[in-house]
Write an enzyme that holds these catalytic residues in place. Structure first.
Site, PDB file in Angstrom:
ATOM      1  N   GLU A 244       0.822  -1.206   0.000  1.00 24.86           N
ATOM      2  CA  GLU A 244       0.000   0.000   0.000  1.00 24.86           C
ATOM      3  C   GLU A 244       0.858   1.258   0.000  1.00 24.86           C
ATOM      4  O   GLU A 244       0.570   2.216  -0.697  1.00 24.86           O
ATOM      5  CB  GLU A 244      -0.935   0.016   1.204  1.00 24.86           C
ATOM      6  CG  GLU A 244      -1.825   1.242   1.172  1.00 24.86           C
ATOM      7  CD  GLU A 244      -2.827   1.311   2.311  1.00 24.86           C
ATOM      8  OE1 GLU A 244      -2.559   0.734   3.369  1.00 24.86           O
ATOM      9  OE2 GLU A 244      -3.861   1.956   2.128  1.00 24.86           O
TER      10      GLU A 244
ATOM     11  N   ASP B   4      -0.603  -5.139   2.820  1.00 23.75           N
ATOM     12  CA  ASP B   4      -1.104  -3.933   3.482  1.00 23.75           C
ATOM     13  C   ASP B   4      -0.498  -3.934   4.890  1.00 23.75           C
ATOM     14  O   ASP B   4      -0.886  -4.729   5.736  1.00 23.75           O
ATOM     15  CB  ASP B   4      -2.633  -3.940   3.547  1.00 23.75           C
ATOM     16  CG  ASP B   4      -3.169  -2.583   3.973  1.00 23.75           C
ATOM     17  OD1 ASP B   4      -2.369  -1.732   4.408  1.00 23.75           O
ATOM     18  OD2 ASP B   4      -4.392  -2.366   3.855  1.00 23.75           O
TER      19      ASP B   4
ATOM     20  N   ILE C 119      -0.674  -1.857   7.483  1.00 21.76           N
ATOM     21  CA  ILE C 119      -1.697  -1.663   8.520  1.00 21.76           C
ATOM     22  C   ILE C 119      -3.032  -1.435   7.826  1.00 21.76           C
ATOM     23  O   ILE C 119      -3.277  -0.378   7.244  1.00 21.76           O
ATOM     24  CB  ILE C 119      -1.387  -0.469   9.449  1.00 21.76           C
ATOM     25  CG1 ILE C 119       0.006  -0.624  10.086  1.00 21.76           C
ATOM     26  CG2 ILE C 119      -2.449  -0.366  10.549  1.00 21.76           C
ATOM     27  CD1 ILE C 119       0.397   0.509  11.015  1.00 21.76           C
ATOM     28  N   ASP C 120      -3.877  -2.448   7.851  1.00 22.64           N
ATOM     29  CA  ASP C 120      -5.221  -2.292   7.311  1.00 22.64           C
ATOM     30  C   ASP C 120      -6.121  -1.822   8.460  1.00 22.64           C
ATOM     31  O   ASP C 120      -6.022  -2.313   9.575  1.00 22.64           O
ATOM     32  CB  ASP C 120      -5.730  -3.621   6.742  1.00 22.64           C
ATOM     33  CG  ASP C 120      -7.076  -3.459   6.050  1.00 22.64           C
ATOM     34  OD1 ASP C 120      -7.185  -2.578   5.183  1.00 22.64           O
ATOM     35  OD2 ASP C 120      -8.029  -4.187   6.389  1.00 22.64           O
TER      36      ASP C 120
ATOM     37  N   THR D 250      -6.455   1.795   9.062  1.00 23.02           N
ATOM     38  CA  THR D 250      -5.610   2.871   9.605  1.00 23.02           C
ATOM     39  C   THR D 250      -6.417   3.827  10.490  1.00 23.02           C
ATOM     40  O   THR D 250      -5.906   4.320  11.492  1.00 23.02           O
ATOM     41  CB  THR D 250      -4.941   3.667   8.466  1.00 23.02           C
ATOM     42  OG1 THR D 250      -4.343   2.730   7.565  1.00 23.02           O
ATOM     43  CG2 THR D 250      -3.856   4.568   8.993  1.00 23.02           C
TER      44      THR D 250
ATOM     45  N   ASP E 269      -5.869  -5.001   0.212  1.00 27.10           N
ATOM     46  CA  ASP E 269      -6.831  -5.082   1.311  1.00 27.10           C
ATOM     47  C   ASP E 269      -7.467  -6.473   1.394  1.00 27.10           C
ATOM     48  O   ASP E 269      -7.901  -6.886   2.463  1.00 27.10           O
ATOM     49  CB  ASP E 269      -7.970  -4.063   1.111  1.00 27.10           C
ATOM     50  CG  ASP E 269      -7.476  -2.624   1.144  1.00 27.10           C
ATOM     51  OD1 ASP E 269      -6.780  -2.283   2.110  1.00 27.10           O
ATOM     52  OD2 ASP E 269      -7.781  -1.858   0.212  1.00 27.10           O
TER      53      ASP E 269
END
Lengths: 295, 298
Positions: B81, B100, B102-103, B105, B237
């Site tokens: 990402e 990703d 940190i999905d 955020t 994601d």
């Protein structure tokens, strides 16, 4: 009648963790047979475990506190008057029954003591996450039995502003008529970049868990209509102890009773920023489209 | 420079990669996500450096993962990402990581315990290994093609039960794109939400919103949700979650009617749980699509 709130809190914590929690945890996701509470509402679910849990809680409470009244989701009959006792217990055996049936780990038991219609003790236990959160009026909040320092949490959270907040929203099980329209229009307005433009909404499917998460500082506010006193009493006591505020869901309802059915609950702020809460509430009310009304 | 396509990875090789990914997230990645959640809200306000602070943790996590993976698997491509450049695609490449860091955020910024790290290996367009870790709730979901799906090393097995739209619990997100009117997709999303909930529409049991696409995919994989409908997300994601979902008996189709077969970067998805037979799943998808209002495109 003198009641020591802290000893009631301890009693309710033991009851929630030792007598109720394991039952809720072991039965979640196993109840494919459930009743629909009100005929037309194909989405308002109750299981036999709800009733079983309430029976356990009711019998424990009435043997320990025989002079107090009792109101519980499962034994309540529509039209029942408010308990006429000065002090009464207010119980939702399993809040988030749809979660319970689907095994989404956000069902919990919610236990409160109200005196003169004010929730003075609140205990919420989610056995799936093993999260116990409890409070008594004037004595602060405990998380899994440990004193919880909310002031420190607030310091780390920054200002309370509508367009930087996460809001708990739940359509609930009533999906017809004007209240449903008001809710959907308000959600849209809150999310829209031309409206409140909140950071986001979260939907846990449990009023008690939403309130617990406000107290823990995970959420900034919760707006809902259609809930009952047993859904919110414990959570409101806990949120109050962290400086949070309960008002009505409709604009200008600054002072409401705990059985108002429609609520806006907002988290606490730093002592130096007291007006933030009032500003937030006024801003939020501007996004409410229509008027929530319950019999 | 183009290299000849290598042989598909075997089940054993995939399982080995799955273990490697679990070890990567268990270290500094989980520590950073769990302990920095909610810690940056204050500075986040101060635009000059706060948005950047969050991005900094995102980037830091992505770099840890990229370094670990490129060291061990130097031949594979990488899409993340944070390092993604619009228009760039790895879908043509044989094998690539899809990450990703940190999905969720927004959850991370607010300290709401639903943020996670999502890592997938994509081979010939299909996610063949997926690991999703939510350290706040102590959950690591993992799967690889042909090897089954697991939560914290315990096999995910959904007890077979009826799958019908009216009795379903559906993950639904408002998302970050909220442009009303013909220029945006917000109106169509809200109209679809209303049709799903209404007593004159699908009248489903309920919607839930966690704020994380990867976690929604995992919760469908476990059968906690019956379905997840989403438009506007990216391949990183959903890639890891898609592998876990399929290994747990679920299916992933497009979010728009008749999109039975979709590429990984379709942007619009409908994930449906297992614990049901293919015919039930097909009926569910068709019933769901009948409530999608408007044609959403990206």
């Amino acid at each position: 009648m003198d009641i020591d709130f802290l000893s009631v809190e301890q009693f309710l914590c033991d009851l929630a963790v030792h007598k109720v929690g394991s039952l809720i945890k072991s039965k979640a996701g196993t109840q494919q047979n459930y009743d629909l509470k009100t005929g037309s509402r194909a989405v308002d679910i109750v299981t036999k475990i709800d009733r079983q849990v309430e029976d356990i809680i009711k019998s424990e409470i009435s043997s320990k506190y025989p002079d107090c009244g009792f109101i519980g989701e499962e034994s309540y009959v529509k039209g029942d008057p408010r308990p006429d006792n000065k002090a009464f217990f207010c119980v939702d055996p399993i809040d988030g029954t749809t979660n319970f049936v689907h095994d989404f780990p956000f069902s919990c038991t919610s236990l409160a003591l109200c005196v003169d219609m004010i929730p003075v003790v609140g205990v919420i236990y989610n056995p799936h996450l093993d999260l116990l959160i409890s409070a008594s009026k004037g004595s602060g909040v405990r998380v899994n039995g440990e004193k919880y320092d909310y002031g420190k949490k607030i310091e780390s959270m920054g200002p309370l502003l509508l367009n930087k907040s996460i809001v708990a929203l739940q359509p609930g099980s009533a999906r017809e008529g004007d209240n449903f329209k008001t809710k959907m229009a308000t959600y849209e307005n809150l999310l829209s970049c031309d409206g409140g433009f909140v950071h986001g909404f979260r939907n846990l499917g449990s009023s008690a868990m939403s309130l617990a998460y406000i107290a823990l500082g995970y959420l900034d506010s919760y707006w809902d209509g259609g809930c009952y006193i047993w859904d919110v009493a414990a959570g409101v006591c806990i949120v109050n102890e962290t400086g949070g505020r309960l008002v009505g869901a409709n604009p200008d309802e600054w002072n409401i009773d705990i059985d108002n059915r429609a609520y806006l609950v907002v988290r606490g702020t730093e002592p130096s920023a007291e007006d933030e809460q009032e500003t937030y509430i006024k801003e939020f009310w501007k996004s409410v489209k229509g008027h929530l009304k319950y019999d | 420079m183009s290299s000849p396509k290598s042989l598909p990875l075997t089940k054993e090789e995939l399982k080995d990669i799955e273990s490697t990914l679990i070890n990567i997230v268990k270290g500094e990645v989980n520590y950073l996500i769990k302990n920095r959640a909610g810690a940056y809200f204050d500075s986040y306000n101060n635009k000059a450096n706060d948005v950047d602070l969050v991005t900094e943790i995102d980037k830091k996590v992505e770099n840890i993962i990229r370094d670990a993976l490129t060291f061990k698997y130097p031949a594979y491509g990488f899409i993340g990402e944070e390092s993604y450049v619009k228009g760039e695609s790895q879908l043509g490449t044989d094998k690539f990581w899809c990450v990703d860091p940190i999905d969720g955020t927004t959850n991370f910024v607010h300290g709401y315990p639903m943020s996670c790290c999502s890592i997938a290996l994509v081979e010939n367009g299909f996610p063949v290994v997926g690991v999703v870790s939510n350290p706040s709730l102590g959950q690591i979901f993992h799967a690889s093609k042909g090897n089954g799906a697991f939560l914290n090393s315990e096999a995910i097995n959904i007890l077979p039960r009826q799958l019908i739209l009216q009795k379903s619990l559906v993950a639904f997100e408002g998302g970050a794109e909220r442009t009303e009117g013909p220029d945006g997709n917000f109106d169509a999303k809200m109209a679809t939400l209303k049709s799903l909930l209404s007593d004159k529409g699908a009248h489903i049991h309920g919607v839930r919103c966690t704020g994380s696409a990867a976690l929604n995919m995992c919760y469908v994989s476990m059968g906690l949700f019956d379905a997840y409908w989403e438009c506007g997300v990216n391949s990183w994601d959903v890639a890891a979650g898609a592998c876990i979902l399929v290994e747990a008996g679920g299916i992933l189709v497009g979010g728009m009617p008749q999109d039975w077969r979709i590429p990984l970067d379709n942007r619009c998805y409908l994930a449906v749980r297992g614990g049901s037979n293919p015919e039930e799943q097909r009926w569910f998808v068709e019933a769901f699509w009948s409530h999608v209002k408007g044609r959403i495109s990206y």
